[in-house]
Scaffold this active site. Structure first.
Site, short mmCIF file in Angstrom:
data_model
loop_
_atom_site.label_atom_id
_atom_site.label_comp_id
_atom_site.label_asym_id
_atom_site.label_seq_id
_atom_site.Cartn_x
_atom_site.Cartn_y
_atom_site.Cartn_z
N LYS A 1 -11.72 -13.67 -14.46
CA LYS A 1 -11.94 -14.00 -15.88
C LYS A 1 -11.24 -15.30 -16.30
O LYS A 1 -11.83 -16.12 -17.02
CB LYS A 1 -11.40 -12.85 -16.73
CG LYS A 1 -11.76 -12.93 -18.17
CD LYS A 1 -12.83 -11.92 -18.46
CE LYS A 1 -13.37 -11.96 -19.82
NZ LYS A 1 -14.54 -11.06 -19.89
N HIS B 1 7.59 -8.10 -3.77
CA HIS B 1 6.24 -8.43 -4.27
C HIS B 1 6.24 -9.78 -4.98
O HIS B 1 6.43 -9.84 -6.20
CB HIS B 1 5.76 -7.35 -5.25
CG HIS B 1 5.40 -6.08 -4.55
ND1 HIS B 1 4.15 -5.87 -4.01
CD2 HIS B 1 6.12 -4.98 -4.27
CE1 HIS B 1 4.11 -4.68 -3.44
NE2 HIS B 1 5.30 -4.11 -3.58
N ASP C 1 -18.46 -14.32 -20.55
CA ASP C 1 -19.08 -14.31 -19.23
C ASP C 1 -20.54 -14.75 -19.28
O ASP C 1 -20.96 -15.64 -18.54
CB ASP C 1 -19.00 -12.92 -18.58
CG ASP C 1 -17.56 -12.43 -18.47
OD1 ASP C 1 -16.66 -13.28 -18.55
OD2 ASP C 1 -17.35 -11.22 -18.31
N GLU D 1 3.89 -11.55 -5.86
CA GLU D 1 2.74 -11.74 -6.76
C GLU D 1 3.00 -11.26 -8.19
O GLU D 1 2.27 -11.64 -9.10
CB GLU D 1 1.50 -11.02 -6.19
CG GLU D 1 1.51 -9.49 -6.23
CD GLU D 1 2.27 -8.83 -5.08
OE1 GLU D 1 3.08 -9.52 -4.43
OE2 GLU D 1 2.09 -7.62 -4.85
N CYS E 1 5.31 -6.17 1.55
CA CYS E 1 5.65 -4.75 1.44
C CYS E 1 5.07 -3.94 2.61
O CYS E 1 5.50 -4.10 3.73
CB CYS E 1 5.23 -4.22 0.06
SG CYS E 1 6.02 -2.66 -0.34
N TYR E 2 4.06 -3.10 2.35
CA TYR E 2 3.46 -2.36 3.47
C TYR E 2 2.97 -3.33 4.54
O TYR E 2 3.14 -3.09 5.75
CB TYR E 2 2.28 -1.51 2.96
CG TYR E 2 1.60 -0.72 4.07
CD1 TYR E 2 2.11 0.49 4.50
CD2 TYR E 2 0.44 -1.21 4.67
CE1 TYR E 2 1.49 1.20 5.52
CE2 TYR E 2 -0.19 -0.51 5.69
CZ TYR E 2 0.34 0.70 6.11
OH TYR E 2 -0.27 1.40 7.11
N GLY F 1 0.84 -1.20 0.00
CA GLY F 1 0.00 0.00 0.00
C GLY F 1 0.87 1.23 0.00
O GLY F 1 2.08 1.14 0.29
#
Ligand code: XMP
Length: 519
Positions: free
Chosen positions: A374, A171, A229, A173, A84-85, A57
């Protein structure tokens, strides 16, 4: 929400990557949800999380009003991972120290890791991670072992395996972080001791039984747009309630070549769904006559769409004594997050298939995709046996080609755009690059003309804009670097084959500052 397994909760501290963390956790086989940092401790604990991940963040933990975490959450023996944060927040809350060392790290950074760490088990002793921080943890909390460092950051990771708490400054991710998925997996399996609880088979069977519970013996209607979708949502509901579902496809005349036929042929063949095709071209085109303002176009299309939809529902209702109680929507999890789940709402823009639902709508909603991203929807679609052309289809906006004609919309312009669009799609597919591109809008600048020379004569024709983009979720995007040979082929075919077009240009704007569509 569907009855999903207990989640790994990602607490969003306003990070750019919070949704990405939840997606990565799911890719690893664990159900994950995103919650904002201001969720109450009671509401958070009521979700019975198997583990909690604190996202990054933009704040500094020592700022007044910096977002924090209720201390009782840390006392519940739930495994916690800080990124991180989130890592700095853990350090502060558990008695360590965070400071502005003046040493900022952004981008690729070499890290050295301890071989005896549970978080870095079986990973190389040194590799490249992705950093983006100003503050640093300068002292880990008591009893935590420091398991990684960089040149600029002495404490780049720590863990207390007995408490099942760990954190990293980098990070894991993001795709540029080497071994990021291994670090997340090591936290979830080695440190937290979790068992896999999220697979496509399970997602599908959960979704089907949830719809059966919700719908009972009721009847439902679904608006098919031709997109993935609504197709997957319809196929799930059709599995759940059979021919008590009727699918409606509104041909508003703003479709691309082959779309209506694809739904009529491929979708029906794959699912056996009852389909009503409503030809509403005249009504849409006359409502759009001479309209140039994009927002006005969108509103007109949204309103017309609902009117057609209601009249189809009324006709269907006359044929049976059972009322149509339910409306199926292909709402995805990111849409749910946008309407209140995430902390960084400002960066998120929402779109709806039909341009909004009427306020006095009397249908109850069935939303079988509302826990899915998705890519998960695509996997479920494959499992349901939907044709690849539908499952891998690029997103296409509900207002259709109307928002890809800059200027007013009429038959002649639609015909030009359809022809150019078909060429671009054909050539992308021939080059085998369909899956590398998120979306490939083709835009007609209908109110612009430029001079050209074709054959031996002067022409005064319209430009076509090619807008291929790559993206993870359409919230941000970059222009796709398609090979020049492919661009040249598309340009040459369009200018040769499409009457009225004498110029093809490439849009090289990212989003932001541009958007994907031109209107
Ligand atoms: P923008 O243009 O905002 O588009 O960058 C982001 C994504 O949303 C799609 N889009 C829409 N989809 N109804 C839809 O169903 C709409 O009104 C709409 N407007 C944009 C766009 O194609 C892209 O995938």
């Amino acid at each position: 929400m569907n009855q999903a397994p207990n989640p790994v909760l990602v607490i969003d501290f306003g990070a750019q990557y919070a949704q990405l963390i939840a997606r990565r956790v799911r890719e690893l086989g664990f159900y994950s949800e995103l919650v904002p940092h201001y969720i109450s401790a009671d509401a958070l604990l009521a979700k019975k999380p198997l583990a909690i991940i604190l996202s990054g963040g933009p704040a500094s933990v020592y700022e007044s009003n910096a977002p924090s975490l209720a201390s009782e959450i840390l006392s519940k023996q739930i495994p916690v991972f800080g990124i991180c944060y989130g890592f700095q927040l853990l350090a502060k809350l558990l008695g360590g120290e965070v400071a502005q060392t003046g040493l900022r790290e952004y981008g690729a950074t070499k890290i050295s890791v301890e071989s005896n760490s549970s978080l870095f088990r079986n990973l190389p002793s040194s590799y490249q991670v992705w950093m983006s921080h100003g503050d640093s943890v300068v002292r880990a909390p008591a009893k935590f072992i420091v398991t990684a460092s960089t040149d600029g950051t002495k404490v780049a990771a720590f863990e207390d395996v007995a408490k099942r708490i760990a954190g990293v400054q980098f990070h894991p991710e993001v795709v540029h972080c080497e071994y990021g998925m291994d670090v997340l997996r090591n936290f979830l399996i080695n440190i937290s001791g979790l068992k896999l609880n999220w697979s496509t088979d399970q997602v599908l069977s959960d979704a089907i039984s949830k719809v059966q519970r919700q719908a009972g013996n009721g009847r439902a209607i679904v608006g098919l747009s031709g997109g993935v979708d609504s197709a997957v949502a319809a196929a799930i509901v059709q599995r759940a309630i059979g021919d008590r579902l009727t699918a409606v496809f509104v041909d508003h005349g703003l479709l691309r070549t082959g779309e209506r036929e694809q739904v009529e042929r491929d979708f029906v063949a794959a699912t056996g769904v009852k389909l009503v095709v409503e030809d509403a071209k005249e009504r849409f085109l006359s409502a759009l006559k001479d309209i140039t303002d994009p927002e006005q176009k969108r509103k007109i299309i949204g309103a017309q769409f609902i009117r057609v939809f209601e009249s189809v529902a009324a006709k269907l209702q006359q044929q049976s004594t059972e009322p149509i109680e339910f409306l199926v929507q292909g709402t995805l999890y990111p849409d749910v997050v946008e309407s209140g789940g995430g902390a960084s709402a400002a960066t998120i823009k929402s779109h709806h298939n039909v341009g909004g639902l009427p306020e006095d709508m009397r249908f109850k909603l069935l939303e079988p995709l509302n826990t899915l991203f998705k890519d998960e929807v695509r996997s479920v679609g494959k499992l349901l046996g939907l044709p690849t052309e539908i499952v891998n289809r690029h997103p296409f906006p509900g207002p259709g080609l109307a928002i890809r004609i800059v200027g007013s919309v009429n038959d002649e312009r639609l015909e030009i755009l359809r022809a150019a669009d078909l060429i671009a799609r054909e050539e992308l597919t021939n080059a085998g690059l369909n899956d590398q591109v998120w979306q490939f809008p083709v835009v007609l600048l209908a109110d612009v003309c430029s001079v050209g020379v074709q054959g031996d004569g002067r022409t005064y024709g319209h430009p076509i804009v090619l807008r291929p983009v790559s993206s993870e979720d359409a919230m941000t995007a970059d222009w796709s670097r398609l090979p020049y040979s492919l661009l040249a082929k598309i340009s040459s075919r369009i200018t040769n084959e499409v009457t009225g077009v004498n110029r093809v240009v490439l849009d090289i704007t990212s989003k932001p500052p541009g958007t994907i569509e031109w209107e």
